[in-house]
Design an enzyme around this catalytic site. Sequence first.
Site, PDB file in Angstrom:
ATOM      1  N   CYS A   1       0.865  -1.190   0.079  1.00  0.00           N
ATOM      2  CA  CYS A   1       0.035   0.139   0.139  1.00  0.00           C
ATOM      3  C   CYS A   1       1.081   1.144  -0.090  1.00  0.00           C
ATOM      4  CB  CYS A   1      -0.892   0.026   1.105  1.00  0.00           C
ATOM      5  SG  CYS A   1      -1.817   1.571   1.517  1.00  0.00           S
TER       6      CYS A   1
ATOM      7  N   CYS B   1       0.566   3.078   3.091  1.00  0.00           N
ATOM      8  CA  CYS B   1       1.330   2.615   4.299  1.00  0.00           C
ATOM      9  C   CYS B   1       2.730   2.758   4.343  1.00  0.00           C
ATOM     10  CB  CYS B   1       0.793   1.237   4.297  1.00  0.00           C
ATOM     11  SG  CYS B   1      -0.923   0.769   4.486  1.00  0.00           S
TER      12      CYS B   1
END
Length: 790
Positions: free
Chosen positions: A75, A78
């Site tokens: 991600c 992230c």
Amino acid sequence: MARRCGCATSRFTLYPRVKEAAYAALLCFCLFGSAAEAGLYTSSDQIIVLSPENVESVVVNSTAATVVQFYLSWCGHCIDFSPHYKNLARDIREWQPAVQLAAVDCSAEENKEICTTYGVKVFPVIMFFPAYSKAGTVGSIDKGLPHDVQRLRHMVIDKLEAHSDPWPPACPPLEPISQTEVDSFFETNKVQNLALIFENPDSYIGREVTLDLLQFDNIAVRRVLSTEEALVNKLGVTEFPSCYLYYPSGNFTRLIVNYEARTFYSYALQGLKGLVRSGKPPVVNVNVTASSSERQWKSFNRSSVYMADLEAALHYSLRMEVAAHTVIKGDEMISLKNYVNALAKYFQGRPMVVNLLKNLNSWLQNQTGDEISYEAFKEILDNTAQSPDSALPKSRGWVGCQGSQQNFRGYPCGVWTLFHVLTVQASNANGSDPQEVLTAMRGYVRRFFGCRYCANHFEHMAEESMSKVETLSSAVLWLWSSHNIVNNRIAGSVSEDPEFPKIQWPSPATCPSCHTVSRRGDHEWNRDEVLSFLKFHFSSDRILTDYLDDESHVLRKEKRKKPIDRRAREAPDLAMPSLPLQSTVPGEEEEEEPQDEEEEGGQEAVAADEMGGGRSEPNSWAKPKMVVGQRKEQIHRKPRMRVVQEDIVDLDSFVNNHYKAKALQLASGSRVKRRTLKRKEEQEPGPVFGLGIELDPGLGMVALEPMEADNDLDLGQKRHWLQKRELTGQYFDVEPSHRGRWMFMLSIGFSKLDISLCVILYFLSTMCLLAMYLFFKNRYKLRRAKLPLP
């Protein structure tokens, strides 16, 4: 508030529970942190990496509150948030007994059940689990994740203050204190210091400093709001924030810091006298040793670098850690070449050490093979060949890197100091490659550093950020930043020296200009000032040479070493028997050597020794001989009689020694000749020295053999030369005649004088026997002739 005050202020009496919580957190960090190498976090980030095996032990029924981040390793958001979460973990490192950080990678198939259990569907997300959470409890979720360490830190404090029963046992009270509680504080708490931080109601500094001092005994920190007028007026506080030290006697003093901010308060309070971490032994007085057998403490300046530490680090790395690899090849070979090359280029030490490193680097770079043995490396390192003015002395102990106990500091401190010096010197020398020294360090730590756990952490830091180093100055700062990351990671561990706590270096007291605060009051590093400080602190002209042996003394010790002879190494099993030398008759005077020649030879030997030549001094029993073609000055002396003692030979022992000597002669390929008994002034000019074996037929004497300079002499010339000598032997490489071969076999163990005496004795005995035979024969005939007549 009373309940929380009672619980938290008694943390000093509930120390076993705090200690148990701290050790549990450390155990989880060590056991489970290193398991995950994939994902965005590892154990080096001081974040517990959750897995199905450890999630319950970390989250369920824990004595500390737990902050867990759920993320996906692929991600983008992230990945963008991960550096801030890592910085938060380092920033609140001292809060671990009360709160711990964890993370779980939901993109990993084995962690799918964890993320499903806690109902996480969007990423990244942070979930807060209070202390003593029950199984199946879902923590509170914070959807908005600020990309700012200060806001993340304040979020954690808000969660702690909203904590329901039971309160984390290791967490001190975070609510403000009143004057009534201050007046009775020392009656209920056994501490030596009480720090009061006066601040406005919306300030977090008091709570942050309270948690920063959580792991230290003999001190308590409380916040006092500016609205507490009675206490503010009593102490005369006019600035908010400010910090005051309150004593049991009722006296108080203001804590002087450069900036009224959290980091500066924490630095100053942790440096108070008598403060130690929980569970650490009290600091001992290391200036006095109990007995002479104990390690002697060396007084030193903590703000200086010592050459003794740098040389000790070189000694340990090259003679101890590299020595663990008997054969060095492949990546180890490349790493060693890079490491030694960096040392040879940028180590600004004593001339003899610099010379040795350059010789070592030159030898190492010229090795074209795929591998080398450490024994060959060690011969160059120990200067076996006696190169002039080159030596790396063995360590005599640490100075600036010594610890309060034998197992503290030492080599880790020395190797960090050495690396800092190299990066600074490379920057001052304007090297061409900004990562040259860092690459050499990385390879050495990865391949040779003894602590594998530490080497893995260093490799993780290098993989993460070393590629961003683009200038020589940024290389200096990268190493400094990495060193502080390591200090932060191991602060409070069992390896921390209580006399030298792990802090973010340099401290405000060491370099005030290196520290500053942002507009919001958060601590910041002034990197330009830090760079100037590092270049000044690790500059070569500031390195102290205390506690070092004098260089000339070290070189003299090096020159006493005997260089290893090649032929002796090639045939180590062929040992020459030790035989006694021929002694003279008592009272007999030895022949005197020309005094001027001895003095001249002595001066030449001293000169060669001072130049550091590779030849060793001749043994005391090996007298120098003349070189072929060199004319010796004739010395006229009054001849004197010399009595030569006859040799008494044990033939059995001689045969054994003779064949041992002959084996050595065949192994070395040298010619063996019998020693001459000719007077020195009557000898022909001797040949050039060579390592060989000189065998006395009667005694088996071993000495330096002169080698013939002219090997083209014909057999007749050699025989003519041999005949001029009174008692001279024959070289084995000259083919003897048939008669000579028999004479040689008969003469084993005897001199020509012995043979002559034997021949004479045999002749006399034969004549005697013949005379006796004739005498008795004649007498017998006379007796037979006188028979009586009938």
